[in-house]
Each structure stands twice: as C-alpha cells, then as structure tokens.
Design a protein around this motif. Structure first.
Motif, PDB file in Angstrom:
ATOM      1  N   GLY A   1       0.815  -4.639  -4.055  1.00  0.00           N
ATOM      2  CA  GLY A   1       0.989  -6.053  -3.762  1.00  0.00           C
ATOM      3  C   GLY A   1       0.152  -6.505  -2.579  1.00  0.00           C
ATOM      4  N   LYS A   2      -0.015  -5.644  -1.593  1.00  0.00           N
ATOM      5  CA  LYS A   2      -0.882  -5.966  -0.458  1.00  0.00           C
ATOM      6  C   LYS A   2      -2.332  -6.078  -0.912  1.00  0.00           C
ATOM      7  CE  LYS A   2      -0.353  -3.372   3.173  1.00  0.00           C
ATOM      8  NZ  LYS A   2      -0.040  -2.237   4.060  1.00  0.00           N
ATOM      9  N   GLU A   3      -2.768  -5.142  -1.761  1.00  0.00           N
ATOM     10  CA  GLU A   3      -4.148  -5.160  -2.267  1.00  0.00           C
ATOM     11  C   GLU A   3      -4.410  -6.414  -3.083  1.00  0.00           C
ATOM     12  OE1 GLU A   3      -4.750  -1.534  -4.440  1.00  0.00           O
ATOM     13  OE2 GLU A   3      -4.381  -0.291  -2.663  1.00  0.00           O
ATOM     14  N   GLN A   4      -3.408  -6.899  -3.785  1.00  0.00           N
ATOM     15  CA  GLN A   4      -3.548  -8.106  -4.611  1.00  0.00           C
ATOM     16  C   GLN A   4      -3.356  -9.381  -3.804  1.00  0.00           C
ATOM     17  OE1 GLN A   4      -0.740  -7.724  -7.870  1.00  0.00           O
ATOM     18  NE2 GLN A   4      -1.465  -5.667  -8.360  1.00  0.00           N
ATOM     19  N   GLY A   5      -3.067  -9.240  -2.523  1.00  0.00           N
ATOM     20  CA  GLY A   5      -2.859 -10.399  -1.668  1.00  0.00           C
ATOM     21  C   GLY A   5      -1.498 -11.056  -1.825  1.00  0.00           C
TER      22      GLY A   5
END
Length: 193
Positions: free
Chosen positions: A137-141
């Motif tokens: 989720g962090k990588e996907q913003g």
C-alpha cells in the motif's frame, strides 16, 4: 453429536478444539473430550499418546483453519486498505473470542513450547502477511510513506485480539466494532478534494 462416518480420531480432535476454545487447556479433561466425541474410554489413548498430544493436534488444526480464513481475505481482491478492512470486518463470533488468542492466556499452554508453537507461528504469519500488505500500500501511494508495515500489522492484530477482550468484558460486540472503526479511520487513505 457426530456422524458415524466421522472417524474417532477426527471426533476427538474436533471435540478438543471446541473444549479448548470454551474451557482452556486445564478445563478440558479427557472425560469431557470423550463425552463430547461420543468415544469410548480407551479411544484417546488408542489414537493419541495422551491429552497433550491430542491438544497439540487440535491446536494445530485450529491454527491451520485460522491461517486459511485469514489468507482467503488477505490474499483476496481489492486495494491494500480494502483487504485490511475486510480482514478486520469479517464475520467473527466476537463474544466467544479468538480460539488461538484465548490460548495465549492459558498458563499451561504458554508454558509448553510444543503447544505454544502453532499459536506463535499463526500470529507471526498473520503479522507478516499484514506487514506485506501495508508495504504494498505504501508503494502504491495508498498509505503514508512514514508507516512501518510491521508496526501497523502489530496494531491490526492487537486491535482484533484486544477487541475480543473488550467485547467479552462488556458482553457486547460494540467494543470490538469501535476498535475496528478507530483503526480503519487512522489507516484510511487521504481523500483529495
């Protein structure tokens, strides 16, 4: 209680799972197991070395079932936030508590490395799976870059387990639901205007 088609060892394991959930390890006597399973007096010792061996088989089965239930949700469709939301909001018998979490409060289980191992492995597995979802989720913003996946995973597990305790103490699932709503509001992706 059980069909004649279910083997005696299977009836013993399932009966032990239910009794461990309801009564804990100490409160689960061999006599109660045999009565619930509809099995004869020597059946447990024919299939298992004794109560600890049968309890281990029951705890392993419960742990496997819990991981499978969690995997069905956590590996399912949706954004990382949606998968965590579905995990937190999935159908549970909140007032009965968690069959794995309740065993962590049983001193005889916690003191026995072999009985505790499937519990530790299951809770670790869930935290690892959740941490991976948060990192994705962090990588996907979708989640703030400052979030730590392992810390959020620990918070999710703590919310579920603590929610069971609060719900049981109050006699109402409302406390569990409030904890879930609170955590989800903290994790909710920021909405742009």
């Amino acid at each position: 209680m059980y069909s004649c088609l279910v083997s005696t060892s299977e009836r013993l394991i399932e009966s032990t799972r239910e009794l461990l959930w309801d009564r804990g390890y100490v409160g689960t006597s061999p006599k109660a197991i045999l009565e619930r399973a509809g099995a004869g007096q020597g059946s447990m010792y024919h299939h298992f070395k004794g109560k600890p061996d049968l309890a281990l088989a029951a705890i392993r089965r419960t742990a496997e079932e819990m991981r499978a239930t969690a995997a069905a949700v956590l590996d399912g469709p949706g954004t990382p936030y949606e998968r965590i939301e579905v995990y937190l909001r999935r159908e549970r018998d909140v007032l009965r508590g968690c069959p794995i979490g309740r065993l962590t409060m049983d001193p005889d289980v916690v003191a026995n490395d072999e009985l505790r191992a499937p519990i530790d492995e299951t809770l670790d597995w869930i935290r690892e799976r959740l941490a991976g979802i948060v990192e994705a989720g962090k990588e996907q913003g979708q989640f703030a870059p400052s979030l730590d996946g392992e810390e959020i995973a620990a918070a999710v597990v703590a919310t579920v387990q603590g929610g069971y305790v609060l719900a049981r103490a109050s006699g109402s699932p409302a406390a569990f639901d409030a904890g879930v709503r609170g955590l989800l509001s903290l994790l909710a992706p920021a909405r742009s205007c």
